[in-house]
Design an enzyme around this catalytic site. Sequence first.
Site, short mmCIF file in Angstrom:
data_model
loop_
_atom_site.label_atom_id
_atom_site.label_comp_id
_atom_site.label_asym_id
_atom_site.label_seq_id
_atom_site.Cartn_x
_atom_site.Cartn_y
_atom_site.Cartn_z
N ASN A 212 0.88 -1.21 0.01
CA ASN A 212 0.03 0.11 -0.07
C ASN A 212 0.87 1.30 0.21
OD1 ASN A 212 0.41 0.69 2.93
ND2 ASN A 212 -0.33 -1.34 3.26
N ARG A 213 0.26 2.38 0.22
CA ARG A 213 1.02 3.53 -0.29
C ARG A 213 1.53 4.21 1.19
NH1 ARG A 213 0.51 5.82 -5.44
NH2 ARG A 213 -1.02 4.66 -6.66
#
Length: 405
Positions: A212-213
């Site tokens: 994920n970011r």
Amino acid sequence: MKTERVPEVVLGVGAGIAAYKVCELLRLFTESGHRVQVVPTADALRFVGEPTWAALSGRPVATGVWDAVHEVPHVRIGQRADLVFVAPTTADLLAKAAHGLADDLLTNTLLTARCPVVFAPAMHTEMWEHPATQANVATLRSRGAIVLDPAVGRLTGADTGRGRLPDPADLFAAARRVLARGDLGADLAGRRVLVTAGGTREEIDPVRFLGNRSSGRQGYALAATAVARGAEVTLISVNVALPDPAGADVRRVGSAVELEEAVRAEYGKADAVVMAAAVADFRPARRASGKIKKRAGVGPDPIELVENPDILAGLTRDRAHPQQVIVGFAAETDHVLEHGRAKLARKGCDLLVVNQVGGGRAFGTEDNQAVVLGADGSATDIPYGPKDDLADRVWDLVADRLAAG
């Protein structure tokens, strides 16, 4: 026009080889407009001499209780200070401070100071881990002093381990956070907190992963602000490429399963747990031993996913003690409050920090905004601003609940 008062910092210097690093810390203080009075111990001057401290601070160095006696330096220096920062703090200095000994100017200053006091220990691992040193650290923290955990790294000679003085820039960041709180004090002194930060990565093969970011910036801000408020902080860092917050005990993991293991190993000692890391909901059922190759004319094989453990729900189910405060995070792209309230009920935590992500918001930025939902039905809006500010507001809510418990 009213002029802003220049903060007065007392920089105590202990007799350790890491004293050379403190020259850079002093430069950071003076270049940012702080007035700094350097107070070295006599043996500290064997490592860095008086002319160096005087040249970098632009002020005479205070070295003894018999210098300028008419100004009563052993009392006045501490009384005037907005912050006393001692680096490197040796095991000997920790012992003297914990027992109230005052055999030189620096230890006298520590007794007269009524401002925040920060100790940055640096010593060999065996000395840091000795029961006497740990008891002295616990005593100082219980009185409201901020004792930073030393970093792990190269020590004197060929030795490596915990005991290294954190980098000057990280020490300066910690000092600025303490100064910013001013008279609010170390309201988390004597508390142990566990913070997670970053984003898990679930390996598909040795090259690729599901992730994920999350950059970890918000979790690192939570750890750094907790240190500035006097807490003993363990930070579990999940794939984060940021400098370690000075004073936090940092553990590194990669996947959701590794994160759960690390959290489970530590949460029993924590008064508060803040789960800021972004945890993948799923992971590949099987990890390929070699890199998966693209095959001409043939599409990829499907990747079977299995569910990761729900770490937050597990913690709330298995609380270490009834007064433990558990905080979760929810990153939502739409219907933010609706999804947040549902997640709060599902997870069972005391507080849930809900923020909107996507479109350049939250992930990887210096700023953030959120609504903190409480299990008691409360909702606290935190306006857009630096992640440090959001972190402080979260700790305000945690501190209130710890005090009430």
